[in-house]
Design an enzyme around this catalytic site. Sequence first.
Site, PDB file in Angstrom:
ATOM      1  N   GLU A  78       3.025  -7.587   0.947  1.00  0.00           N
ATOM      2  CA  GLU A  78       3.355  -7.315   2.253  1.00  0.00           C
ATOM      3  C   GLU A  78       2.810  -8.502   3.261  1.00  0.00           C
ATOM      4  OE1 GLU A  78       3.502  -3.274   3.803  1.00  0.00           O
ATOM      5  OE2 GLU A  78       3.550  -3.972   5.899  1.00  0.00           O
ATOM      6  N   LYS A 263      -0.966   5.344   5.678  1.00  0.00           N
ATOM      7  CA  LYS A 263      -0.370   4.312   5.067  1.00  0.00           C
ATOM      8  C   LYS A 263      -0.915   2.925   5.343  1.00  0.00           C
ATOM      9  CE  LYS A 263       3.117   1.208   3.514  1.00  0.00           C
ATOM     10  NZ  LYS A 263       2.998  -0.084   3.934  1.00  0.00           N
ATOM     11  N   ASP A 279      -8.330   1.033 -10.185  1.00  0.00           N
ATOM     12  CA  ASP A 279      -7.476   2.134 -10.206  1.00  0.00           C
ATOM     13  C   ASP A 279      -6.822   2.589  -8.720  1.00  0.00           C
ATOM     14  OD1 ASP A 279      -5.601   4.187 -10.440  1.00  0.00           O
ATOM     15  OD2 ASP A 279      -6.681   5.212 -12.115  1.00  0.00           O
ATOM     16  N   HIS A 377       5.526  -9.873  12.525  1.00  0.00           N
ATOM     17  CA  HIS A 377       6.088  -9.793  11.414  1.00  0.00           C
ATOM     18  C   HIS A 377       7.027 -11.046  11.433  1.00  0.00           C
ATOM     19  CE1 HIS A 377       5.643  -5.905   9.325  1.00  0.00           C
ATOM     20  NE2 HIS A 377       4.345  -6.186   9.648  1.00  0.00           N
TER      21      HIS A 377
HETATM   22  C1  MEV Z   1       3.185  -0.872   7.869  1.00  0.00           C
HETATM   23  O1  MEV Z   1       3.259  -1.299   6.475  1.00  0.00           O
HETATM   24  C2  MEV Z   1       2.297   0.053   8.311  1.00  0.00           C
HETATM   25  C3  MEV Z   1       2.117   0.339   9.702  1.00  0.00           C
HETATM   26  O2  MEV Z   1       3.223   1.454   9.882  1.00  0.00           O
HETATM   27  C4  MEV Z   1       0.702   1.228  10.130  1.00  0.00           C
HETATM   28  C5  MEV Z   1       1.069   2.171  11.167  1.00  0.00           C
HETATM   29  O3  MEV Z   1       1.943   2.413  11.725  1.00  0.00           O
HETATM   30  O4  MEV Z   1      -0.267   2.424  11.577  1.00  0.00           O
HETATM   31  C6  MEV Z   1       2.240  -0.793  10.652  1.00  0.00           C
END
Ligand code: MEV
Length: 424
Positions: A78, A263, A279, A377
């Site tokens: 990513e 995430k 792992d 991005h």
């Molecule tokens: C994207 O891979 C991760 C985000 O969505 C994390 C977040 O919203 O805190 C940017």
Amino acid sequence: MSDAPAPPRLRDLPLDDRPAALGLSDAQIAALRAGLSPAQAERMIENAIGVFGLPLGVAQHFVVNGRAIAGVPMAIEEASVVAACSYAAKLARASGGFTAGSSAPIMIGQVQLLDVPDVEAARARIAAEADALISWLNEDNPSTRSRHVRALRLETRILAGDPPMLIVHLLYDCGDAMGANAVNTACEALAPRLEALTEGRANLRILSNLSDRRLAWATCTIRADLLATRTDAALPPEAIAQRIVEASLFAERDPYRAATHNKGIMNGIDAVVIATGNDWRAVEAAAHAYAARDGRYTALATWRTDAAGNLVGRIELPLAVGIVGGATRVHPAAQVALALLGVKTARELAEVIACVGLAQNFAALRALAMEGIQQGHMALHARQVAIAAGAQGEWVERIAAQLVAERNVRLERAQALLKQQTPL
Ligand code: MEV
């Protein structure tokens, strides 16, 4: 401010010159370039047909417990994760970097006992025999005796319901290993003895991935005056800090937001876990189970302001990672990754990884609370498109900037701009 000299600007160097700029030896560079061979893959899994590559980047500027890290290796597909981590680490570095800690590397193995005629009596017999069983595992049993890992103690839990279950937890100090193999072996060795003691039947004998006795934590301070970028300089620092605190509170209160917040944290954490041959499914499972430990899924990292208005972040999560055994030992790039990190113990590795999670979370929240993540991005994507169109040197940035300004990040447009080759 950390006294460590600023690291080399990797992005200004050609790809081939970067490993040497990080201080890697010729042998390490060769190992990095060779990566995992199909022959090694063949020895690792069944029906191997090749190897699957991922970009390996390096996040810079990390200072952890006063030690400057040459580079934090991150294996990830990513875009913007490595840059975001480096950016956050640079801001944290201005306040001395990250302070991190960890618990002893204790894992839990579970033995599930069923058909136990008297659960309370069985529990008492296990407690009475626990010390003898632990020393049998550590001293006498050839399959579990080890200089590197140690059985520590037994705990029991009763799971009411139909059928009732007696669960035995075997706590293991895994030292510098992740420990899954050692713990699984010990659970399997112990099960017949537990069956005899409890007059029950052992079903599952396996490590728990809720490794909540093997925690790592980290904190950092980001100075309020460093929060604004050129584009949002109009907003006072305290307003930016407040937005980040509000973003944190959102994740702390709402599982829908917490899943995304976490995430983002795992974007950073998994990348280092993968680069070091660990792992990542185990680390993921533990992180999310830990995030729900109080019965409600919540944020793994939180942000508040201190009395001076600076942002203070804290993260805590289980991190079952090792520096010996498994893919860590087999994968040539994992060895280089560990060398780059300069960590001497599994605990130190877990501490650095916690810092990376916190850094990643800060960068995501700052971007989300301000310009949104698409702008960053888009800028990175535009650079890649400019390079794909054949741009070199200063033209990469010039063409990327023009693509972003036109909101037209397409290869054909980049090629057309490159053809003009006139100052934009
Ligand atoms: C994207 O891979 C991760 C985000 O969505 C994390 C977040 O919203 O805190 C940017």
